[in-house]
Structures are given as structure tokens and as C-alpha cells.
Scaffold this motif. Structure first.
Motif, PDB file in Angstrom:
ATOM      1  N   HIS A  89       0.839  -1.209   0.000  1.00  0.00           N
ATOM      2  CA  HIS A  89       0.000   0.000   0.000  1.00  0.00           C
ATOM      3  C   HIS A  89       0.872   1.256   0.000  1.00  0.00           C
ATOM      4  O   HIS A  89       0.624   2.202  -0.760  1.00  0.00           O
ATOM      5  N   GLY A  90       1.902   1.263   0.842  1.00  0.00           N
ATOM      6  CA  GLY A  90       2.772   2.439   0.889  1.00  0.00           C
ATOM      7  C   GLY A  90       3.511   2.675  -0.415  1.00  0.00           C
ATOM      8  O   GLY A  90       3.617   3.836  -0.880  1.00  0.00           O
ATOM      9  N   LEU A  91       4.018   1.604  -1.044  1.00  0.00           N
ATOM     10  CA  LEU A  91       4.721   1.758  -2.318  1.00  0.00           C
ATOM     11  C   LEU A  91       3.773   2.210  -3.432  1.00  0.00           C
ATOM     12  O   LEU A  91       4.164   3.012  -4.306  1.00  0.00           O
ATOM     13  N   ILE A  92       2.536   1.731  -3.393  1.00  0.00           N
ATOM     14  CA  ILE A  92       1.561   2.148  -4.413  1.00  0.00           C
ATOM     15  C   ILE A  92       1.199   3.612  -4.238  1.00  0.00           C
ATOM     16  O   ILE A  92       1.095   4.366  -5.225  1.00  0.00           O
ATOM     17  N   TYR A  93       1.020   4.060  -3.005  1.00  0.00           N
ATOM     18  CA  TYR A  93       0.728   5.475  -2.766  1.00  0.00           C
ATOM     19  C   TYR A  93       1.876   6.353  -3.244  1.00  0.00           C
ATOM     20  O   TYR A  93       1.663   7.451  -3.796  1.00  0.00           O
TER      21      TYR A  93
END
Length: 383
Positions: free
Chosen positions: A193-197
């Protein structure tokens, strides 16, 4: 002349390893030697060397033991691209062709090699392969194995790749946006999730208007998918309702004792397509009922004929309730030669059993045999 002979023998060793045996202990060492040889190739490259790339180096990616020699193989491929950048499209399409589907470890190795290729790629060559490349990256981001998705998202941390994305954002963002946005909500791993954001933020900073357009298009596409799903469910519900309303279906369910979960209203109800859609009015109700009665009479006649045939079959072959049901064995196809051989084998077994039985009988009763012999000798002497 000697160099050409050595290269030919190395090619034959690789061919046997790829297409025949799949076992060879010196692949890594040979690739190390070839890395230094490729580094000394003169330009322009000969057709022999390009054939070696397409027929040997690229198919080496599909073997099971790739992890043993993959760093040396990736080095050789990158050396080819540094010599001739026009081979980039062929190499990238070859990697996508042999891309693993169920082996996450090999998939991570492919992603590592692909990033090394993108580090030396020319912008003009990148435009030729960016569509299939980012389609595959979208599938990797959607992968449930978090290491594969994580390795694909690390591409956004590469400055050169980020520059290539910014220069071609009009084409890349519509391809990759659905995978990014969907997995930002649905992926199970919080690190993803953090990398996608982070990736979405970079795209937003590149072109805010394009990002908004992609978001709107994504919403429209999702709503269309939901509508299609509703239509599909409604169509199956309509078919199921119409089938369950068939009098023949209900009668057969009663005759054979099937529990189909139908209520009395469903058995009585039998309408047309307009009835099922719920869009008919009072003027059409009489015609629909009349058509329903005609269909009911026709189907009832078919049902009675079917029941009569069942009764005739039961009279011809009555079923015994006291006899348990036995599962029938499958019958082998009849072959006269095989049947004759089996019969001969059975006869040989029968003769062998008979001989063994006679031998055992003679062994158990030796006295009777000897007495019989003595009697015969005495009678002969008397005569």
C-alpha cells in the motif's frame, strides 16, 4: 578459425542443455567466458552473434535451474544491448515470452534483469516496448505474492526509469493506473500500500489533469463492469425462473423425488418472457395467459408420454427393491488376440495346478503305490 570452432562447440553444449537434457554443470562458467567474449565483439555485430542471442541466451531463461547462472546470463544480455541498442525490442519481447507464471522466484529474477536492461535503454527504444512492458508490470503489481509486487514497485525509485515514465506519461499512466488504484485498496500487504501510494503520488505530480482523467475513466470502467455483472446475474435468474416454472420440470421432480427447492407458486406460475421481465401490462395479460395454457397443455402431453415410456420400461425390466445397487465395472474393448492369449494362459495354469495336485497325491500315499507294484510283480511271477 579456432575461435569460431570454440563458439560452435559452446553453442552445441547450450543447445543440448536447453532443448534435450536440461542438465549441464558448467553453464555458469561458460557464460562467464562468453561475457568477456561479447565485450570484445566488433561493431556492427555479425548475424552469427545475433542468432546466438535469440537462439541461446533468451531460451536459457526458461530452464528450471535458472537461479544457478542467472547473474552471468543477465550480464551477457546487457553486454549485447550495450553493443547494439536496436536489439532491445527483441530482448524485452523474448523475456515477456518466457515470463514465468507460477514461479515467484524466477519472476523476481526477471524483474531484476529487466531493470538492468532499462538502465541502458535508449529513449527511442523504450517507446517501442513500453506498452507490453507496463502491461506486464501491472500484472506483477496485482500479484498476491508481495515480493513480486514489491520488486515491480521499486521501479518507481529508479531515477532514469522515472524520467522515462514522465516523458511518456500519456501512454503509460492509463495502462498502469487500474492496477495501482485497485491494489491500493485490495492488496493484503501494508508495505505494498505504501509503495503504491508513492507511485500514485509521483504520477499525480507529473500531470494532475491526466491523473484525474484516468481516475474518472477507471470509475466509468468499474461501473460498466458492475452493470454487466448485474445483467449477467439477471439473465441467469430469468433462465432459472423460466426453467423452474416448466410443468415438465416440476412433474419429473415429483416423480423422481428430487428436492429442487420450488414452492407451490413456482410450480403453478408459468409465464412468458414478458412476465419474467415484469414489463407487461393488463392488455397483454390475457394473451400471455392463453399462450401459457397452450404451452402447459403441450408440455403436459409430453410429460404423460414420457411417464408412459417409463412405466413400459419398468414392466420390461422390473427393479428389485431387495437387491442392493451394484456399481457396474467398465468393460474393456474386445480383442480376439488378447482374449485367445488370456485363454491359453488360463489353460496353462489349469494344467499346472492339475500336475501339482497329482504330484502331491503321490507324495502323500507312497505305500499304496509300492503295494500296487509288489502285487503286479507277484502276479507276473505267478504267471
Amino acid at each position: 578459425m579456432l575461435r569460431a570452432f570454440i563458439r560452435k562447440q559452446i553453442n552445441h553444449a547450450f543447445y543440448r542443455f536447453i532443448y534435450e537434457t536440461g542438465r549441464y554443470n558448467g553453464v555458469g562458467e561458460l557464460l562467464e567466458i562468453l561475457g568477456s567474449i561479447i565485450n570484445g565483439f566488433a561493431l556492427p555485430l555479425k548475424e552469427e552473434h545475433k542468432t546466438f542471442l535469440s537462439k541461446v541466451l533468451l531460451p536459457l531463461h526458461k530452464v528450471q535451474s535458472l537461479s544457478v547462472f542467472h547473474p552471468c546470463l543477465a550480464y551477457c544480455v546487457v553486454q549485447f544491448l550495450e553493443k547494439d541498442s536496436t536489439l532491445t525490442q527483441q530482448v524485452v519481447k523474448g523475456l515477456l515470452k518466457f515470463w514465468p507464471r507460477t514461479d515467484s522466484t524466477k519472476e523476481i529474477m526477471f524483474l531484476n534483469e529487466l531493470e538492468e536492461i532499462l538502465d541502458v535503454i535508449e529513449p527511442a527504444e523504450f517507446q517501442k516496448i513500453m506498452i507490453p512492458l507496463f502491461q506486464q508490470l501491472g500484472r506483477c503489481i496485482s500479484c498476491s505474492h508481495f515480493q513480486v509486487a514489491e520488486r515491480a514497485l521499486f521501479y518507481w525509485n529508479n531515477d532514469y526509469i522515472h524520467t522515462l515514465m514522465r516523458d511518456n506519461a500519456q501512454i503509460i499512466l492509463p495502462i498502469i493506473f487500474p492496477s495501482l488504484y485497485r491494489n491500493s485498496k485490495r492488496h493484503w500487504n501494508k508495505t505494498i500500500h505504501g509503495l503504491i501510494y508513492n507511485a500514485l503520488k509521483l504520477f499525480m505530480e507529473m500531470n494532475q489533469k491526466l491523473f484525474d482523467d484516468c481516475f474518472k475513466q477507471y470509475k466509468i470502467t468499474e461501473s460498466m463492469k458492475k452493470e454487466k455483472k448485474k445483467e449477467r446475474v439477471a439473465a441467469w435468474t430469468k433462465i432459472h425462473r423460466k426453467a423452474s416454472c416448466n410443468p415438465a420440470f416440476a412433474q419429473l421432480a415429483k416423480d423422481f423425488g428430487l428436492d429442487v427447492g420450488l414452492s407451490t407458486e413456482d410450480w403453478i406460475y408459468c409465464g412468458s418472457d414478458n412476465d419474467l421481465s415484469g414489463s407487461w401490462d393488463d392488455g397483454e395479460q390475457g394473451d400471455s395467459n392463453e399462450r401459457g395454457r397452450k404451452e402447459k397443455d403441450t408440455v403436459s402431453g409430453v410429460t404423460e408420454a414420457f411417464k408412459q415410456n417409463l412405466r413400459l420400461e419398468e414392466q420390461k425390466n422390473p427393479r428389485r427393491s431387495d437387491r442392493p445397487l451394484i456399481r457396474r465395472k467398465s468393460e474393456l474393448p474386445h480383442d480376439e488376440t488378447t482374449a485367445r492369449m488370456i485363454e491359453d494362459h488360463r489353460k496353462a495354469e489349469h494344467d499346472l495346478d492339475t500336475n501339482l495336485a497329482l504330484g502331491q497325491a503321490s507324495h502323500h500315499h507312497p505305500k499304496s503305490t509300492s503295494s500296487h507294484t509288489e502285487n503286479s510283480i507277484t502276479s507276473n511271477d505267478l504267471t
